[in-house]
Design a protein around this motif. Structure first.
Motif, PDB file in Angstrom:
ATOM      1  N   THR A 260       7.485  -1.361 -10.707  1.00  0.00           N
ATOM      2  CA  THR A 260       6.800  -1.045 -11.964  1.00  0.00           C
ATOM      3  C   THR A 260       7.791  -0.720 -13.073  1.00  0.00           C
ATOM      4  N   TYR A 263       9.438  -3.896 -14.190  1.00  0.00           N
ATOM      5  CA  TYR A 263       8.529  -4.728 -14.987  1.00  0.00           C
ATOM      6  C   TYR A 263       8.429  -4.206 -16.419  1.00  0.00           C
ATOM      7  N   VAL A 264       8.312  -2.887 -16.573  1.00  0.00           N
ATOM      8  CA  VAL A 264       8.218  -2.322 -17.919  1.00  0.00           C
ATOM      9  C   VAL A 264       9.495  -2.578 -18.703  1.00  0.00           C
ATOM     10  N   ILE A 266      11.723  -5.056 -18.327  1.00  0.00           N
ATOM     11  CA  ILE A 266      11.838  -6.473 -18.695  1.00  0.00           C
ATOM     12  C   ILE A 266      10.848  -6.817 -19.807  1.00  0.00           C
ATOM     13  N   SER A 267       9.637  -6.252 -19.704  1.00  0.00           N
ATOM     14  CA  SER A 267       8.641  -6.503 -20.750  1.00  0.00           C
ATOM     15  C   SER A 267       9.112  -5.974 -22.104  1.00  0.00           C
ATOM     16  N   ALA A 268       9.766  -4.827 -22.135  1.00  0.00           N
ATOM     17  CA  ALA A 268      10.272  -4.264 -23.393  1.00  0.00           C
ATOM     18  C   ALA A 268      11.364  -5.140 -23.987  1.00  0.00           C
ATOM     19  N   VAL A 270      11.756  -8.398 -23.483  1.00  0.00           N
ATOM     20  CA  VAL A 270      11.154  -9.661 -23.946  1.00  0.00           C
ATOM     21  C   VAL A 270      10.384  -9.446 -25.248  1.00  0.00           C
ATOM     22  N   GLY A 271       9.807  -8.274 -25.436  1.00  0.00           N
ATOM     23  CA  GLY A 271       8.999  -8.001 -26.632  1.00  0.00           C
ATOM     24  C   GLY A 271       9.807  -7.741 -27.889  1.00  0.00           C
ATOM     25  N   GLU A 273      11.637  -8.514 -31.235  1.00  0.00           N
ATOM     26  CA  GLU A 273      11.627  -9.622 -32.187  1.00  0.00           C
ATOM     27  C   GLU A 273      12.653  -9.357 -33.281  1.00  0.00           C
TER      28      GLU A 273
END
Length: 292
Positions: A260, A263-264, A266-268, A270-271, A273
């Motif tokens: 978990t 995952y958090v 990697i998601s941060a 990728v998010g 910009e």
């Protein structure tokens, strides 16, 4: 002074005992500080005799107890019930003992005759003989220097050996208790045990078959119990066995938490910009004036 932690701890393994079955232990205890005071596992009788006499020729004691126990082996002393009083002194529980020479396996015959004769000549000691096998022995001793020569009967080759050793140990303890002086030296001499033909493979600790018999009985009992469980237990597979142990369950929980977090993270990442213009060089006039 080196004090052994176990009285002749001394019993060697079965493969070694056959090679040393013609040996026997030796013990010297004294309330005086002797020149030589050490312990060994194996020692020739001639070398030991020289060391003992070098310690006693200075006449360190008032009484010298020379106890001879024929027909024994180091394994006879492996149990606490054999010689409990002597064992306590060897282990250092008697604080009056200041010197200790213990040899597990004496190769050859240690003849105390020369020690006895030397004490008579050098120290002027008189000899009092005691038959260790007689009953009603008088334990009243005259003044020293004196040699108390105790000869015990040879041990039998059967199950009564333990009782015989214990009885001899009690007599030796009584002799030490009746000595009218606190300065004494005990020389405990033994001679090797004789073996009957059927006794060569057993010694004191028992034969190989005796050692393996309990193991065979345990294996038979375990096999019988497993056979009984297989035939009488009709529970399902999941009822009979535990497939999810507490350790495995805790491992799954920790793995879930770590996945978990990963995952958090990697998601941060990728998010994020970032505009492409942030990496281009600013060539506007205002930017050039700021650089100047």
């Amino acid at each position: 002074m080196m004090i052994p932690r176990k009285l002749l701890a001394l019993a060697l393994g079965a493969g070694v005992v056959d090679a040393l079955k013609d040996t026997s232990p030796f013990i010297l205890l004294s309330t005086s500080d002797l020149l030589s005071s050490s312990s060994a596992n194996v020692l020739p009788a001639t070398s030991l005799l020289s060391d003992v006499w070098s310690s006693l020729k200075t006449c360190p004691s008032d009484y010298y107890i020379i106890a001879t126990q024929p027909g024994v082996h180091a394994t006879d002393y492996s149990t606490q019930k054999a010689t409990p009083r002597l064992r306590e002194k060897v282990l250092g529980n008697d604080k009056a003992i200041r010197s200790n020479i213990t040899v597990t396996e004496v190769m050859g015959i240690f003849d105390p005759t020369s020690i006895r004769n030397g004490l008579e000549e050098e120290c002027g000691a008189e000899v009092t003989k005691i038959d260790g096998g007689a009953s009603g022995t008088t334990l009243e001793f005259e003044g020293g220097p004196r040699i108390i020569d105790i000869t015990f009967p040879a041990l039998s080759l059967h199950e009564s050996r333990l009782q015989e050793l214990s009885r001899n140990d009690a007599l030796l303890a009584d002799v030490l208790d009746h000595i009218p002086s606190s300065k004494y030296t005990l020389v405990y001499v033994t001679t090797p045990r004789e073996y009957e033909d059927e006794d060569l493979s057993s010694l004191t600790y028992g034969s190989e078959n005796d050692l393996q018999e309990p193991l065979h009985q345990d294996l038979k009992r375990d096999f019988a119990e497993s056979r009984q469980d297989d035939t009488s237990d009709n529970r399902s597979l999941f009822q009979k066995y535990q497939f999810l142990s507490p350790g495995i369950f805790m491992g799954f929980v920790v793995a879930f938490v770590l996945i978990t977090i990963l995952y958090v993270g990697i998601s941060a990442l990728v998010g994020l910009e970032v505009p492409y213009a942030a990496f281009e060089k600013d060539t506007s006039p205002n930017s050039q004036k700021k650089q100047q």
